[in-house]
Scaffold this active site. Structure first.
Site, PDB file in Angstrom:
ATOM      1  N   LYS A  42     -21.843 -27.260  10.160  1.00 12.00           N
ATOM      2  CA  LYS A  42     -21.805 -28.718  10.342  1.00 12.00           C
ATOM      3  C   LYS A  42     -22.509 -29.106  11.650  1.00 12.00           C
ATOM      4  CE  LYS A  42     -17.718 -29.130   7.478  1.00 12.00           C
ATOM      5  NZ  LYS A  42     -16.259 -29.162   7.366  1.00 12.00           N
ATOM      6  N   ASP A  55     -14.288 -37.750   6.960  1.00 15.48           N
ATOM      7  CA  ASP A  55     -13.807 -36.972   5.804  1.00 15.48           C
ATOM      8  C   ASP A  55     -13.193 -37.887   4.743  1.00 15.48           C
ATOM      9  OD1 ASP A  55     -14.349 -34.277   5.725  1.00 15.48           O
ATOM     10  OD2 ASP A  55     -12.686 -33.711   7.039  1.00 15.48           O
ATOM     11  N   GLN A 104     -11.163 -29.776  11.132  1.00 15.55           N
ATOM     12  CA  GLN A 104     -11.367 -28.770  10.090  1.00 15.55           C
ATOM     13  C   GLN A 104     -10.016 -28.303   9.546  1.00 15.55           C
ATOM     14  OE1 GLN A 104     -14.479 -27.730   8.885  1.00 15.55           O
ATOM     15  NE2 GLN A 104     -13.234 -26.715   7.338  1.00 15.55           N
TER      16      GLN A 104
END
Ligand code: NAD
Length: 314
Positions: free
Chosen positions: A57, A124, A101
């Site tokens: 990422k 997200d 994460q």
């Protein structure tokens, strides 16, 4: 005749590349006005798979010209400590996106963390505010994996309106938002899960099957109607030669065995290519299908978050 006759591949790498190019072009435009979208990625603990995901990422941000910051915290981090980190990131203007994460270590209350992220920076799309907006069909930050699947289906002009879509898996991260996005596109959606009766039979009715289960090659030819579109979200490891021969097509077996010898495993999704290729009309492979799209959509969400947050100054 090759076994692949009749099945066309959904090339996620290609679609992801196109999305990333679009993001890079817009980021460069914003740069000329002194705006640089920024993503903070928070990693707690030492999960090896998470480290790989976080690394790629951050690298993708760099490649596209976005600002990125990696925040690594010890495995023993408490909920309160992580909340303080999120609070700080919420307040920093140069950070447009915050990604924590998952999975988090067990002592951390993941729900509290996800709810603490400013919804405007929730790239997200897991915050209840964004989930609620998405369900209502309002403008919101949408979870990257299902959003990427829709981009891929659109790229290949797969008709969604009126199609029978079966989503296997009902997680908050993939299955549920996937079903909702397909519904918004006027598909007739069935959500299947671990308690679904006659799963293969239900799945065989579908024009579009999305597998997001986390079970190695569980979806075989019996689940697939001739000509159906099959999207494989799963990421699993295969680590024996017998499994490689059972799961992959004759064409793929040599390269997969070579990889197995070199790395000790090879990746497979929730769909078994051997029995599905040849029957499906379209199939997204693992790797090279949904995976690259997830990161591309994260970049796109970060850009969108920057545009929405800093709209007035741009
Ligand atoms: P999850 O474990 O949270 O959910 C799995 C779902 O599958 C559950 O809803 C469960 O009901 C269902 N399920 C489990 N066993 C089943 C069975 N035998 N029959 C029918 N349904 C069953 O997983 P997730 O986070 O939704 O991820 C699913 C898969 O997708 C995993 O392999 C994960 O690694 C992968 N994934 C890939 C990406 C990507 O970028 N490609 C992103 C997220 C997840």
């Amino acid at each position: 005749m090759s076994m692949e006759a009749g099945t066309q591949m959904l090339n996620g790498l290609l679609v992801a590349e196109a999305i990333k190019q679009g993001v890079a072009a817009r980021v460069s435009e914003l740069g000329q006005r002194g705006v640089r979208p920024g993503l903070a990625v928070v990693l707690v603990g030492e999960n090896p798979a998470s480290k790989v995901y976080v690394g790629s990422k951050v690298r993708t941000c760099q490649a596209l010209g976005l600002f990125s910051e990696k925040i690594e915290l010890a495995a023993e981090t408490t909920t309160e400590e992580l909340l303080a980190v999120i609070d700080h990131l919420n307040g920093r203007d140069e950070i447009d996106g915050i990604l924590v994460q998952l999975p988090l270590p067990p002592q951390i209350e993941a729900r509290l963390i996800l709810e603490a992220i400013d919804p405007a920076k929730d790239v997200d799309g897991f915050h209840a505010v964004n989930v609620g907006r998405m369900v209502r069909g309002e403008d919101s930050l949408v979870p990257c994996t299902p959003a990427g699947v829709i981009e891929m289906l659109d790229h290949y002009q797969i008709p969604l309106a009126g199609a029978n879509a079966v989503v296997i898996g009902r997680s908050d991260i993939v299955g549920k938002p996937m079903a909702m996005l397909l519904l918004h596109r006027h598909a007739t959606v069935t959500i299947c899960h671990s308690r679904t009766r006659d799963l293969a039979e239900v799945s065989r009715r579908a024009d579009i099957v999305i597998a997001a289960i986390g079970r190695t090659a569980m979806v075989n030819g019996d689940y697939i109607k001739d000509g159906a579109v099959v999207v494989d979200v799963g990421i699993n490891k295969v680590s024996t030669a017998d499994d490689v021969r059972r799961i992959f097509t004759d064409e793929e077996i040599p390269t997969r065995l070579e990889e197995l010898g070199r790395r000790g495993y090879t990746l497979v999704g929730d769909v078994g290519p051997r029995s599905v290729i040849g029957r499906a009309g379209w199939f997204s492979p693992v790797p090279g299908g949904v995976g690259p799209l997830t990161i591309a959509m994260l970049m796109k969400n970060t850009l969108r978050a920057a545009e929405a947050r800093r709209g007035r100054t741009m």
